[in-house]
Motif scaffolding. Structure first.
Motif, PDB file in Angstrom:
ATOM      1  N   LEU A  85      36.421  37.043  34.462  1.00  0.00           N
ATOM      2  CA  LEU A  85      37.850  37.545  34.736  1.00  0.00           C
ATOM      3  C   LEU A  85      37.916  37.866  36.278  1.00  0.00           C
ATOM      4  O   LEU A  85      39.393  37.604  36.924  1.00  0.00           O
ATOM      5  CB  LEU A  85      38.136  38.916  33.963  1.00  0.00           C
ATOM      6  CG  LEU A  85      37.832  39.438  32.235  1.00  0.00           C
ATOM      7  CD1 LEU A  85      37.841  40.325  31.703  1.00  0.00           C
ATOM      8  CD2 LEU A  85      38.744  37.985  31.756  1.00  0.00           C
ATOM      9  N   LEU A  86      36.899  38.228  36.627  1.00  0.00           N
ATOM     10  CA  LEU A  86      36.889  38.695  38.333  1.00  0.00           C
ATOM     11  C   LEU A  86      37.664  38.047  39.518  1.00  0.00           C
ATOM     12  O   LEU A  86      38.800  37.489  39.386  1.00  0.00           O
ATOM     13  CB  LEU A  86      35.892  39.349  39.204  1.00  0.00           C
ATOM     14  CG  LEU A  86      35.376  39.870  40.593  1.00  0.00           C
ATOM     15  CD1 LEU A  86      36.883  40.914  40.850  1.00  0.00           C
ATOM     16  CD2 LEU A  86      34.671  40.250  40.885  1.00  0.00           C
ATOM     17  N   PRO A 139      23.490  35.599  40.592  1.00  0.00           N
ATOM     18  CA  PRO A 139      24.083  34.950  41.755  1.00  0.00           C
ATOM     19  C   PRO A 139      25.099  35.286  41.846  1.00  0.00           C
ATOM     20  O   PRO A 139      26.207  35.837  42.414  1.00  0.00           O
ATOM     21  CB  PRO A 139      23.947  34.280  42.398  1.00  0.00           C
ATOM     22  CG  PRO A 139      22.466  33.589  41.732  1.00  0.00           C
ATOM     23  CD  PRO A 139      22.485  33.965  39.990  1.00  0.00           C
ATOM     24  N   LEU A 140      25.640  34.812  40.525  1.00  0.00           N
ATOM     25  CA  LEU A 140      27.558  34.482  40.777  1.00  0.00           C
ATOM     26  C   LEU A 140      28.241  36.284  40.480  1.00  0.00           C
ATOM     27  O   LEU A 140      29.424  36.228  41.692  1.00  0.00           O
ATOM     28  CB  LEU A 140      28.033  33.748  39.714  1.00  0.00           C
ATOM     29  CG  LEU A 140      28.147  32.584  40.117  1.00  0.00           C
ATOM     30  CD1 LEU A 140      28.770  31.769  38.728  1.00  0.00           C
ATOM     31  CD2 LEU A 140      29.145  31.968  41.155  1.00  0.00           C
ATOM     32  N   GLY A 177      30.672  38.081  43.302  1.00  0.00           N
ATOM     33  CA  GLY A 177      32.178  38.791  43.355  1.00  0.00           C
ATOM     34  C   GLY A 177      32.047  39.839  44.204  1.00  0.00           C
ATOM     35  O   GLY A 177      32.569  39.803  44.322  1.00  0.00           O
ATOM     36  N   TYR A 178      31.228  40.245  44.668  1.00  0.00           N
ATOM     37  CA  TYR A 178      31.044  42.043  45.026  1.00  0.00           C
ATOM     38  C   TYR A 178      31.235  41.405  47.230  1.00  0.00           C
ATOM     39  O   TYR A 178      31.724  41.675  47.124  1.00  0.00           O
ATOM     40  CB  TYR A 178      29.745  42.147  45.225  1.00  0.00           C
ATOM     41  CG  TYR A 178      28.870  42.576  44.009  1.00  0.00           C
ATOM     42  CD1 TYR A 178      29.896  42.802  42.886  1.00  0.00           C
ATOM     43  CD2 TYR A 178      27.867  42.908  44.006  1.00  0.00           C
ATOM     44  CE1 TYR A 178      29.148  43.349  41.619  1.00  0.00           C
ATOM     45  CE2 TYR A 178      27.430  43.975  42.755  1.00  0.00           C
ATOM     46  CZ  TYR A 178      27.596  43.197  41.553  1.00  0.00           C
ATOM     47  OH  TYR A 178      27.505  44.228  40.472  1.00  0.00           O
ATOM     48  N   ILE A 205      36.014  28.360  39.234  1.00  0.00           N
ATOM     49  CA  ILE A 205      34.651  29.310  39.277  1.00  0.00           C
ATOM     50  C   ILE A 205      34.287  30.527  38.185  1.00  0.00           C
ATOM     51  O   ILE A 205      33.432  30.810  37.714  1.00  0.00           O
ATOM     52  CB  ILE A 205      34.628  29.857  40.772  1.00  0.00           C
ATOM     53  CG1 ILE A 205      34.655  28.721  42.009  1.00  0.00           C
ATOM     54  CG2 ILE A 205      32.593  30.765  40.568  1.00  0.00           C
ATOM     55  CD1 ILE A 205      34.732  30.320  43.443  1.00  0.00           C
ATOM     56  N   GLY A 206      35.471  31.502  37.994  1.00  0.00           N
ATOM     57  CA  GLY A 206      35.282  32.066  37.054  1.00  0.00           C
ATOM     58  C   GLY A 206      34.870  31.209  35.675  1.00  0.00           C
ATOM     59  O   GLY A 206      33.903  31.561  35.085  1.00  0.00           O
ATOM     60  N   GLY A 207      35.252  30.074  35.775  1.00  0.00           N
ATOM     61  CA  GLY A 207      35.363  29.619  33.881  1.00  0.00           C
ATOM     62  C   GLY A 207      33.777  29.675  33.839  1.00  0.00           C
ATOM     63  O   GLY A 207      33.470  28.807  33.087  1.00  0.00           O
TER      64      GLY A 207
END
Lengths: 302, 353, 511
Positions: free
Chosen positions: A16-17, A139-140, A144-145, A198-200
């Protein structure tokens, strides 16, 4: 169990991010993309397929981004160049993505891939509560951070961000300064699609570690709503994404802990929650909306 | 600004504009077919033979034509569920959920009156339940719009998922039919509740309902004060407000009426085709209706044609699955492409003044 | 049509070439000839006024100079060199800067960010350096702006200064100001003119669009007048002409002043519109009206003056019942004194295109949107009856509206305004609220509109009218209410109104 839910929120909220950040960029330029759901779908399949063929989940992330960007490019063509209705175009692309991923995904159902695995960060990962919640992930999640402050920096501290915000606030101000609104919106929508991709991909190659038809199951639509009540700010998107990630992972956490609740009732919770938050914050968020986007959101003012 | 002797050139201009539109439509559909063929080819299936099979099996067999009409019925009603709010400037993406909720309510009402209820009673109660439920479901989005200024395109799409999980909750829970071995379905509706077929054909009377609905909406749009006011609200809500029109009531009525039509679509699909709720019940009817509505550019009578067209494409999904081994959902590509092409080729660019 | 190639910039031998020379610009939109063979020449250190009625072709000419439109024919020279500005970016590179009437600033951004948008600096925005540069430039040109302020919070006058500063910082040598004074209070006009004088002293060329003759005389060295897309007076010294001659050049005929003699307001007349301590919020949540008290009697015309954005729009909306009050009371009464629904009022909206026009609907279909009962036939609208009423209304109001079957959104702004005026003013309404009623109209139709409003007053209506033209208010109103920042800053009898005193009130000072 609380830690499980919080940790699940960060893990489940990462898709979602990314999608929410992508949609934030797109909406900041004045384009709403309901096709985010579709971009996540093709991103999930693209990521899975590339990972399957190359054995590298990192290349899979690139594959997911490329797939999402391509789908969003179609949205940009229809909406920016052809002036099509943004909702109709977005939904059409969602539908197109449903078909495409069904057709091309059939070969990847129940195939094994080398997915991302959680990497516990030394020292930080050992802090009680905070460690397992924030620093024991794939790692993903960590990516996100990094992406949130990066997007915020580009948006508020660079010329690219200035053009982006101007396109969404007052498009005709770009033209008189010699910029092309069309180019700015294309860039925004396509990079938004890449992030949604990327989210998907996170879902297929880091979260569920499998591919099945329609696996996004509405997360893209939640991401679109999320952007609205995050008031178009990347940091708020992060908070909202983890909150809804927690709601999304509630069902599996409860089941894993042997709590007997109806799964479908739990599945509805994130959607109900989104509706409630949107309503409660409704008018307040719209005041923060970019002016050009407001024209799209307020199709009819009651 | 003289109005002299402009009649003739304007007429030819309109004529060329019309042939231009037709040409664009043709180009749009051809392009969609070509791209679709490329996708099929990419899956090592010969697109020409697939299209050939589709042509012979779908459009030349009377049985298949009947199937198309049966499929087109809920699509047409679901498309009208987009057309009516669309006239008021609202975007109803919630057909999917409204269809499901309508069918769930109808099924519940059917169970309530019992399988051996008199047909008249069963039909009346089920129809009422479906339209009230569909209308109420859309009414939630309308209320959120009016109370919280929340965009209805966003809320209606979220409500779709809530409706889906509500149905799954029921048919995997208390409504589960124990007689259906292992399958999660609701009990079949009573024989009296099933919609009768037209003559000796395989087409149920739902299609008559859809045609009448389209006619009524066309009449309401073009010939009634309500329709005129709806057009004003849709064209410029601020102008409507300043003209003292009851904007809130109009918006509410349009979206709720959309929900009613979608609920009706759920009912005819249940009582005319499926007879019971399964996990996949109504899947994509709302979305396909949305596409059909945009294909018809929100014109109520044109919706009947576009619904038949998308139904034909949907039916080819079965052919595709059987003859080429491709997933049935692949036809969604064709549907999506047709609309992409139509949106791309026929949208009017806003003048950049 | 091709450009007559033998034509050269008209410069005297030995004299340096003009800063800008436009020769034979021609532009048509469909069958409308917006510009026909227009010449314009601007020297360094010259203030050149461009005047003409609405629709005379001023904007088209400016947009061609700035590269927004491409001329059908004609040539352009900067410093004697032939140029073809294909887009605004190119025009800016040539040193041409334009300040649009509707200011093209991004309200959500700060002043510095807006300036950054027009400068070609690097990828990273180094705001501190830019802020310093803006402060320096604003000192050297006497343009007082706060670089860190959000544009949304600035007054129109301040925004205009930002636009001018932006243009100058981008290196403009020719500054085009499109009707800059129309939204300003007289004092702000004065300070604008001081800036213009400064630019002139620095050797820049300035083109200023205005149709106010006192302004032309105060600032311009030369003036060019357009009428129906053609030049009628080319680069003449204003001092050589009388006011009457200039007006006649603009309109093509002499216009008699509005008769001043009117029946005085009956002090015992009924109050038809009463506002007491009215407060309301604007669209973005801030308080737009901060306690307004206002009464308008039958047979009285009250004018509202104020700098744009002082709460005029919100005031009209609360009178019409379109905007909820946060406190206070609005009462709209019928002629017999009984409280009535707001739609007893006739309304001329501030922005007729945004507030009145429904795309795709015809003039006829717009005529029923007047808030009264629609004539019905069965379940539908009785369009034949609407047609009869429309013809009647047009004959009565006399603004000669477009054919009933025409699509309204396809008409020009002035024609749209005429339809709205005809619809709202063809019947008697106890309360009439009119925002900028003559905006976009040519002088003859503007005059007719003023007469119709005065006829409503004479028939016993309470008329409330906003105008940005103080002369119009002084000549029409009985009282002038000056608004500033959501307050009533003062009320002045029109008979002894003084422009500068009104201006002080508009800016929030004491009268």
């Amino acid at each position: 169990m609380i830690i499980d839910i919080l940790s699940g929120g960060v893990r489940g909220g990462t898709s979602l991010l990314f999608a929410g950040l992508g949609e934030t960029i797109s909406e900041r330029a004045g384009v709403i993309n309901l096709g985010t759901e579709g971009a996540m779908l093709v991103g999930a399949l693209g990521g899975y397929a590339v990972t399957f063929h190359t054995g590298s989940p990192w290349l899979g992330v690139l594959g997911g981004a490329a797939a999402g960007a391509l789908l969003a490019l179609v949205h940009a063509v229809l909406v920016v160049s052809r002036g099509a209705n943004q909702y109709a175009s977005g939904l059409t692309l969602f539908f197109l993505a449903l078909g495409l991923t069904a057709l091309f995904g059939v070969d990847y159902v129940s195939r094994q891939i080398t997915a991302f695995t959680p990497v516990k960060i030394p020292v930080l990962g050992d802090i009680p509560v905070v460690g397992p919640v924030l620093f024991d992930h794939d790692p993903l999640v960590y990516a996100g951070y990094v992406v949130v402050p990066l997007v915020a920096w580009v948006m508020f501290r660079t010329r690219a961000g200035l053009l982006l915000r101007s396109a969404g606030e007052r498009a005709d101000a770009l033209g008189v300064n010699g910029y092309s609104v069309v180019a700015v919106r294309y860039a925004a929508v396509v990079s938004g699609g890449a992030l949604a991709g990327i989210g998907g991909a996170h879902i297929s190659i880091a979260y569920a570690n499998s591919w099945f038809e329609n696996m996004i199951a509405g997360r893209g639509f939640i991401a679109v709503s999320l952007v609205i009540f995050a008031m178009w700010h990347p940091v708020n998107v992060l908070l909202g994404a983890y909150l809804f990630g927690a709601a999304l992972s509630l069902a599996s956490v409860l089941q894993a802990n042997g709590v007997d609740v109806n799964q479908f009732a739990l599945n509805a919770i994130p959607f109900l929650m989104t509706l409630v938050v949107l309503t409660v914050l409704g008018k307040r968020t719209l005041r923060k909306a970019p002016d050009e986007l407001l024209k799209v959101l307020e199709t009819a003012k009651a | 600004m003289t109005g002299v002797a402009v009649g003739a050139p304007r007429r030819t201009a309109a004529l060329t504009a019309r042939t231009g539109t037709a040409a664009r439509w043709l180009a749009a559909c051809t392009a969609a077919l070509v791209i679709f063929s490329a996708f099929i080819l990419a899956n090592d299936v010969d697109p020409l033979s697939v299209l050939g099979t589709i042509w012979t099996s779908v459009l030349t067999e009377p049985r298949q034509v009947e199937q198309i009409l049966v499929r087109a019925t809920p699509f047409a009603l679901a498309a009208l569920a987009v057309v009516v709010p669309g006239r008021a400037g609202l975007v109803n993406v919630g057909g999917e959920g409204q269809v499901i909720v309508g069918a769930v309510a109808a099924a519940g009402a059917g169970m309530w009156v019992g399988a051996d209820a008199a047909p008249a009673v069963a039909v009346t109660v089920m129809v009422l339940a479906a339209v009230v439920a569909g209308g109420a479901w859309a009414g939630i989005a309308a209320a959120l719009r009016l109370v919280g200024d929340v965009n209805e395109a966003v809320t209606t799409v979220l409500l779709n998922f809530v409706a889906l999980y509500l149905m799954l909750f029921l048919i995997l829970g208390s409504w589960r039919d124990d007689a259906a071995m292992g399958q999660a379905t609701s009990p079949e509706i009573g024989p009296g509740a099933k919609l009768p077929l037209l003559g000796t054909s395989g087409v149920h009377v739902g299609i008559v309902v859809a045609v009448i609905a389209a006619l009524v909406i066309w009449f309401a749009f073009t010939r009634t004060t309500w329709g005129f006011r709806l057009t004003v609200v849709g064209g410029n809500p601020e102008a409507a407000r300043r003209a003292g029109l009851p904007v809130t009531v109009l918006l509410l009525s349009a979206l709720v009426l959309g929900g009613v039509l979608a609920g009706l679509a759920g009912y005819v699909h249940l009582a005319g085709a499926e007879y019971k709720l399964r996990p996949t019940f109504g899947a994509n009817i709302g979305y396909i209706g949305f596409l059909a509505s945009w294909l018809a550019r929100h014109r109520p009578l044109a919706v009947l044609v576009s619904a038949a067209a998308v139904a034909a494409i949907a039916i080819t999904g079965n052919t595709l699955q059987i003859s080429a081994g491709l997933p049935a959902a692949s036809v969604n590509i064709l549907m999506g492409l047709v609309l992409v092409a139509v949106l791309g080729w026929t949208s009017v660019r806003k003048a950049d003044a | 049509m091709t450009a007559p190639s033998h034509r050269r910039p008209p410069s005297r031998i030995g004299a340096p070439p003009a800063l800008l020379d436009v020769v034979g610009f021609t532009k048509s939109f469909g069958d409308v000839h917006a510009n026909t063979d227009v010449d314009l020449s601007v020297q360094r250190g010259e203030v050149h006024a461009l005047a003409g009625e609405n629709g005379a072709g001023k904007s088209t000419l400016l947009k061609m100079i700035f590269g927004v439109y491409e001329p059908d024919a004609g040539r352009m020279f900067v410093d004697g060199q032939p140029v073809t500005p294909g887009n605004p970016a190119h025009a800016r590179a040539l040193g041409i800067g334009m300040v649009f009437q509707d200011l093209r600033l991004v309200p959500a951004l700060t002043v510095a960010e807006n300036v950054a948008l027009s400068l070609r600096t690097g990828f990273r925005l180094r705001m501190d350096g830019l802020v310093r540069r803006i402060e320096e430039a604003s000192r050297s040109y006497g343009l007082d702006v706060d670089p860190r302020a959000q544009v949304r919070t600035l007054s129109i006058g301040e925004r205009q200064r930002v636009e001018i500063l932006k243009t100058l910082m981008a290196g403009a040598r020719l500054v085009i100001l499109d009707e800059p004074t129309s939204v300003l209070a007289p004092q702000e006009v004065q300070s604008l003119f001081e800036v213009v004088e400064r630019l002139k002293a620095e050797g820049l060329g300035v083109v200023i669009v205005t149709h106010k003759l006192n302004e032309v005389r105060a600032i311009a060295d030369r003036m060019t007048i357009l009428r129906r897309g053609e030049v009628v007076l080319n680069a003449v010294a204003p001092a050589d002409y009388t006011d009457g001659a200039l007006i006649e050049a603009m309109v093509g005929r002499a216009v008699a002043p509005l008769p001043r003699q009117r029946r005085p307001v009956d002090p015992a007349g009924r109050t038809l519109l009463a506002l007491s301590d009215v407060r309301t919020d604007g669209d973005r949540g801030y308080e737009a009206l901060k306690g307004i008290d206002l009464d308008v009697r039958a047979g009285e015309l009250v004018g509202i003056a104020g700098v744009a954005g002082s709460g005029q729009r919100e005031l009209f909306e609360v009178v019409l019942g379109l905007r909820p009050l946060t406190s206070g009371h609005v009462e709209v009464r019928d002629v017999d004194g009984v409280p009535a629904r707001p739609r007893v009022a006739a309304a001329i909206p501030e922005d007729p295109v945004a507030d009145s026009v429904v795309p795709g609907l015809s003039v006829l279909q717009h005529m029923v949107l007047d808030g009264r009962e629609v004539p019905r036939k069965g379940v539908g609208v009785d369009w034949a009856e609407v047609g009869r009423r429309t013809a009647e209304a047009d004959a009565k109001v006399g603004l000669d509206i477009a054919a009933p079957r025409r699509t309204l959104s396809g008409l020009s702004g002035g024609n749209i305004q005429r339809v709205v005026l005809t619809r709202e003013l063809s019947t008697f309404s106890p309360v009439v609220v009119a925002a900028y009623p003559s905006r976009g109209l040519d002088i003859a139709n503007a005059r007719r509109t003023q007469e119709v409003l005065l006829e409503q007053r004479a028939a016993g209506a309470a008329v409330l009218m906003v105008s940005e033209d103080l002369e119009e208010l002084i000549s029409m109103a009985d009282r002038i209410v000056v608004m500033h920042d959501g307050h009533v800053a003062g009320v002045v009898a029109a008979a002894d109104a003084d422009r500068m005193a009104l201006g002080r009130l508009m800016l929030g000072g004491a009268a």
